[in-house]
Design a protein around this motif. Structure first.
Motif, PDB file in Angstrom:
ATOM      1  N   SER A  22      66.124  34.529 135.601  1.00 31.61           N
ATOM      2  CA  SER A  22      65.460  35.572 136.132  1.00 31.61           C
ATOM      3  C   SER A  22      65.086  36.724 134.976  1.00 31.61           C
ATOM      4  O   SER A  22      63.995  37.021 135.014  1.00 31.61           O
ATOM      5  N   ASN A  23      66.077  36.675 134.222  1.00 35.31           N
ATOM      6  CA  ASN A  23      65.922  37.538 132.985  1.00 35.31           C
ATOM      7  C   ASN A  23      64.570  36.807 132.225  1.00 35.31           C
ATOM      8  O   ASN A  23      63.929  37.710 131.546  1.00 35.31           O
ATOM      9  N   GLU A  24      64.730  35.530 131.946  1.00 40.84           N
ATOM     10  CA  GLU A  24      63.701  35.141 131.125  1.00 40.84           C
ATOM     11  C   GLU A  24      62.272  35.344 131.907  1.00 40.84           C
ATOM     12  O   GLU A  24      61.369  35.411 131.074  1.00 40.84           O
ATOM     13  N   ARG A  25      62.114  35.264 133.080  1.00 38.89           N
ATOM     14  CA  ARG A  25      60.939  35.278 133.996  1.00 38.89           C
ATOM     15  C   ARG A  25      60.437  36.839 133.844  1.00 38.89           C
ATOM     16  O   ARG A  25      59.486  37.289 133.518  1.00 38.89           O
ATOM     17  N   GLU A  26      61.493  37.727 133.916  1.00 43.21           N
ATOM     18  CA  GLU A  26      61.148  39.136 133.373  1.00 43.21           C
ATOM     19  C   GLU A  26      60.726  39.440 132.187  1.00 43.21           C
ATOM     20  O   GLU A  26      59.705  40.118 132.106  1.00 43.21           O
ATOM     21  N   ARG A  27      61.019  38.935 131.247  1.00 43.74           N
ATOM     22  CA  ARG A  27      60.947  38.838 129.704  1.00 43.74           C
ATOM     23  C   ARG A  27      59.449  38.370 129.517  1.00 43.74           C
ATOM     24  O   ARG A  27      58.528  39.085 128.945  1.00 43.74           O
ATOM     25  N   ALA A  28      59.336  37.167 130.231  1.00 44.81           N
ATOM     26  CA  ALA A  28      57.834  36.725 130.113  1.00 44.81           C
ATOM     27  C   ALA A  28      56.584  37.364 130.756  1.00 44.81           C
ATOM     28  O   ALA A  28      55.611  37.626 130.130  1.00 44.81           O
ATOM     29  N   LEU A  29      57.007  38.186 132.037  1.00 46.15           N
ATOM     30  CA  LEU A  29      56.145  39.106 132.650  1.00 46.15           C
ATOM     31  C   LEU A  29      55.894  40.467 131.823  1.00 46.15           C
ATOM     32  O   LEU A  29      54.893  40.874 131.535  1.00 46.15           O
ATOM     33  N   ALA A  30      56.826  40.678 131.171  1.00 49.24           N
ATOM     34  CA  ALA A  30      56.729  41.997 130.294  1.00 49.24           C
ATOM     35  C   ALA A  30      55.859  41.649 128.950  1.00 49.24           C
ATOM     36  O   ALA A  30      55.216  42.372 128.570  1.00 49.24           O
ATOM     37  N   PHE A  31      56.161  40.404 128.645  1.00 48.42           N
ATOM     38  CA  PHE A  31      55.380  40.060 127.164  1.00 48.42           C
ATOM     39  C   PHE A  31      54.067  40.122 127.544  1.00 48.42           C
ATOM     40  O   PHE A  31      53.042  40.461 127.068  1.00 48.42           O
ATOM     41  N   ALA A  32      53.762  39.498 128.812  1.00 51.18           N
ATOM     42  CA  ALA A  32      52.186  39.094 129.349  1.00 51.18           C
ATOM     43  C   ALA A  32      51.602  40.493 129.311  1.00 51.18           C
ATOM     44  O   ALA A  32      50.404  40.702 129.108  1.00 51.18           O
ATOM     45  N   GLN A  33      52.121  41.614 130.146  1.00 50.66           N
ATOM     46  CA  GLN A  33      51.823  42.967 130.261  1.00 50.66           C
ATOM     47  C   GLN A  33      51.861  43.619 129.199  1.00 50.66           C
ATOM     48  O   GLN A  33      50.741  44.317 128.604  1.00 50.66           O
ATOM     49  N   GLY A  34      53.043  43.541 128.449  1.00 51.39           N
ATOM     50  CA  GLY A  34      53.226  44.406 127.351  1.00 51.39           C
ATOM     51  C   GLY A  34      52.875  45.608 127.064  1.00 51.39           C
ATOM     52  O   GLY A  34      52.109  46.048 127.784  1.00 51.39           O
ATOM     53  N   ASP A  35      53.421  46.372 126.149  1.00 53.21           N
ATOM     54  CA  ASP A  35      53.304  47.614 125.635  1.00 53.21           C
ATOM     55  C   ASP A  35      52.697  47.685 124.463  1.00 53.21           C
ATOM     56  O   ASP A  35      53.269  47.946 123.287  1.00 53.21           O
ATOM     57  N   TYR A  36      51.535  47.268 124.278  1.00 48.94           N
ATOM     58  CA  TYR A  36      50.552  47.105 123.289  1.00 48.94           C
ATOM     59  C   TYR A  36      49.772  48.066 122.978  1.00 48.94           C
ATOM     60  O   TYR A  36      49.245  48.695 123.638  1.00 48.94           O
ATOM     61  N   LYS A  37      49.816  48.482 121.650  1.00 49.97           N
ATOM     62  CA  LYS A  37      48.572  49.530 121.123  1.00 49.97           C
ATOM     63  C   LYS A  37      47.724  48.763 120.265  1.00 49.97           C
ATOM     64  O   LYS A  37      48.120  47.991 119.317  1.00 49.97           O
ATOM     65  N   GLU A  38      46.680  49.307 120.389  1.00 52.31           N
ATOM     66  CA  GLU A  38      45.297  48.656 119.663  1.00 52.31           C
ATOM     67  C   GLU A  38      45.572  48.972 117.951  1.00 52.31           C
ATOM     68  O   GLU A  38      45.918  50.133 117.673  1.00 52.31           O
ATOM     69  N   ILE A  39      45.124  47.969 117.369  1.00 51.72           N
ATOM     70  CA  ILE A  39      45.252  48.319 115.483  1.00 51.72           C
ATOM     71  C   ILE A  39      43.967  47.840 115.166  1.00 51.72           C
ATOM     72  O   ILE A  39      43.146  46.882 115.820  1.00 51.72           O
TER      73      ILE A  39
END
Length: 99
Positions: A22-39
């Motif tokens: 479950s943790n791995e799935r949550e991590r994968a989802l967070a990664f896909a959505q991510g908190d990215y900022k444009e550079i």
């Protein structure tokens, strides 16, 4: 008594593994959505740029984003395809998403 102990250990082990999944799935989802900022494209490390050049001949790097936790998300395209490529901050390739 011995069987009861073995059964309880088995149940606890399965429960612990289910939590990890479950943790791995949550991590994968967070990664896909991510908190990215444009550079800017020039802020992408040289090692990653070299890897992109080798992996994606004929593609242009259109946009780049960074996340402190997840690393880099890079948008590449050519005349026919659009690819989003993910790299760790260390420069290690993670995955591609082809559109």
């Amino acid at each position: 008594m011995k069987r009861l102990l073995i059964t309880m250990i088995s149940i606890l082990t399965l429960s612990a593994n289910a939590g990890a999944t479950s943790n791995e799935r949550e991590r994968a989802l967070a990664f896909a959505q991510g908190d990215y900022k444009e550079i800017g494209i020039t802020a992408v490390p040289t090692d990653i740029l070299r890897s992109l050049t080798k992996r994606y001949k004929g593609f242009l790097l259109d946009e780049a984003w960074i996340s402190e936790e997840d690393g880099f998300r890079l948008s590449l395209s050519n005349e026919r395809k659009h690819i989003t490529s993910f790299y760790k901050s260390t420069g290690e390739f993670i995955k591609d998403e082809v559109k």
